[in-house]
Design an enzyme around this catalytic site. Structure first.
Site, PDB file in Angstrom:
ATOM      1  N   ASP A  19     -10.886 -30.549  72.684  1.00  0.00           N
ATOM      2  CA  ASP A  19     -10.383 -29.838  71.532  1.00  0.00           C
ATOM      3  C   ASP A  19     -11.147 -30.499  70.403  1.00  0.00           C
ATOM      4  O   ASP A  19     -11.162 -31.764  69.947  1.00  0.00           O
ATOM      5  CB  ASP A  19      -8.955 -30.132  71.132  1.00  0.00           C
ATOM      6  CG  ASP A  19      -8.220 -29.566  69.945  1.00  0.00           C
ATOM      7  OD1 ASP A  19      -9.049 -28.938  69.127  1.00  0.00           O
ATOM      8  OD2 ASP A  19      -7.227 -29.858  69.750  1.00  0.00           O
ATOM      9  N   ASN A  64     -21.669 -23.985  68.746  1.00  0.00           N
ATOM     10  CA  ASN A  64     -21.324 -22.710  68.639  1.00  0.00           C
ATOM     11  C   ASN A  64     -19.993 -22.247  68.372  1.00  0.00           C
ATOM     12  O   ASN A  64     -19.461 -21.377  67.675  1.00  0.00           O
ATOM     13  CB  ASN A  64     -21.505 -21.865  69.933  1.00  0.00           C
ATOM     14  CG  ASN A  64     -20.887 -20.615  70.082  1.00  0.00           C
ATOM     15  OD1 ASN A  64     -21.369 -19.575  69.316  1.00  0.00           O
ATOM     16  ND2 ASN A  64     -19.835 -20.513  70.908  1.00  0.00           N
ATOM     17  N   TYR A  97     -13.765 -22.076  55.706  1.00  0.00           N
ATOM     18  CA  TYR A  97     -14.784 -21.615  56.538  1.00  0.00           C
ATOM     19  C   TYR A  97     -16.053 -21.434  55.853  1.00  0.00           C
ATOM     20  O   TYR A  97     -17.166 -21.828  56.432  1.00  0.00           O
ATOM     21  CB  TYR A  97     -14.246 -20.244  57.116  1.00  0.00           C
ATOM     22  CG  TYR A  97     -15.206 -19.335  58.060  1.00  0.00           C
ATOM     23  CD1 TYR A  97     -14.945 -20.010  59.537  1.00  0.00           C
ATOM     24  CD2 TYR A  97     -16.096 -18.614  57.942  1.00  0.00           C
ATOM     25  CE1 TYR A  97     -15.987 -19.514  60.549  1.00  0.00           C
ATOM     26  CE2 TYR A  97     -16.835 -17.852  58.797  1.00  0.00           C
ATOM     27  CZ  TYR A  97     -16.748 -18.629  60.136  1.00  0.00           C
ATOM     28  OH  TYR A  97     -17.360 -17.792  61.001  1.00  0.00           O
ATOM     29  N   LYS A 125     -19.213 -23.755  57.100  1.00  0.00           N
ATOM     30  CA  LYS A 125     -20.449 -22.983  57.544  1.00  0.00           C
ATOM     31  C   LYS A 125     -21.432 -23.217  56.820  1.00  0.00           C
ATOM     32  O   LYS A 125     -23.008 -23.414  57.251  1.00  0.00           O
ATOM     33  CB  LYS A 125     -20.127 -21.603  57.887  1.00  0.00           C
ATOM     34  CG  LYS A 125     -19.064 -21.102  58.775  1.00  0.00           C
ATOM     35  CD  LYS A 125     -19.886 -21.616  60.247  1.00  0.00           C
ATOM     36  CE  LYS A 125     -18.806 -21.098  61.333  1.00  0.00           C
ATOM     37  NZ  LYS A 125     -19.462 -21.137  62.606  1.00  0.00           N
TER      38      LYS A 125
END
Length: 241
Positions: free
Chosen positions: A51, A77, A141, A145
């Site tokens: 995890d 990834n 996010y 990113k």
């Protein structure tokens, strides 16, 4: 050197699984990290349950990998989106995705670096996102990113003298489970988005895999610190996603 070992986070499905299979076809040894095993097997494939949101679990797996493998390729990834409007976003969203998208990559690279530096060769890659440029409901996010891009550029500078390249692939709308978790599969919304992409279609996993294969290639050692948007042109103009 012809023996390569690639560690791929999230290598059990989607883009990661497709890349793992392409590298296995090229005779790489592949180690996948995810909470669930891939649905394919190969004599040179090993899966480790992990995890990546749990720093202690990542450190344990990283120590194991560092002790048993001479990693030449690290592909970070794995990722999740956790979409919400600003009013519903929480600081824990940011810290959680920072651990998943950034912290786990650091821990895994630290375990792989001694072998890479010894060989004076390495390929490190991130799967970022077009959302790094901004997308509604992507507070945590988009931030994490975008952080991948900044961190990759820093690592590229530090590691270039050791023959190690660090690059980023930033996909746009790709038809994977993550995408369909936001936009229902087969919906009018999906069709509408495809029409608005400059190339007139949504991306497929192999569109992204081919970009990673370029950065994986030992011959491409003069490219580092770069971000390649695989997005059908959606990073050029204004295509709300």
């Amino acid at each position: 050197m012809t023996d390569y070992t690639a560690v791929i986070t999230g290598g059990n499905k989607g883009i990661g699984a497709d890349l793992a299979q392409r590298l296995l076809e090229q005779d790489y040894r592949v180690v996948t990290l995810a909470r669930h095993a891939p649905d394919f097997s190969h004599e040179k494939l090993e899966h480790l349950d992990c995890d990546l949101l749990d720093p202690e679990a990542v450190q344990s797996v990283a120590d194991d990998i560092g002790a048993r493998f001479e990693v030449t390729h690290l592909v970070h990834n794995a990722g999740v989106i956790w979409p919400n409007l600003i009013e519903d976003a929480k600081p824990s969203d940011i810290t959680g995705l920072a651990q998943l998208h950034l912290g786990s990559a650091l821990t895994l690279l630290q375990s792989a670096l001694p072998a890479m530096k010894k060989r004076r060769f390495g390929r490190v890659m991130f799967n970022s996102s077009r959302a790094a440029l901004g997308a509604a409901t992507r507070t945590a996010y988009g931030a994490s990113k975008a952080g991948m891009i900044g961190m990759a550029r820093t690592w590229a500078l530090e590691l270039a003298p050791h023959g190690i390249t660090v690059n980023v692939v930033a996909p746009g709308p790709i038809q994977t489970d993550n995408f369909w978790g936001i936009i229902p599969k087969g919906s009018e919304r999906e069709d509408d988005l495809a029409r608005r992409i400059p190339v007139g279609r949504l991306g497929q996993t192999d569109d992204v895999t081919r970009a990673f294969l370029f950065f994986c290639d030992p011959a491409n050692g003069f490219v580092t610190g770069q971000t390649l948007y695989v997005c059908g042109g959606s990073s050029i103009g204004s295509v709300p996603i």
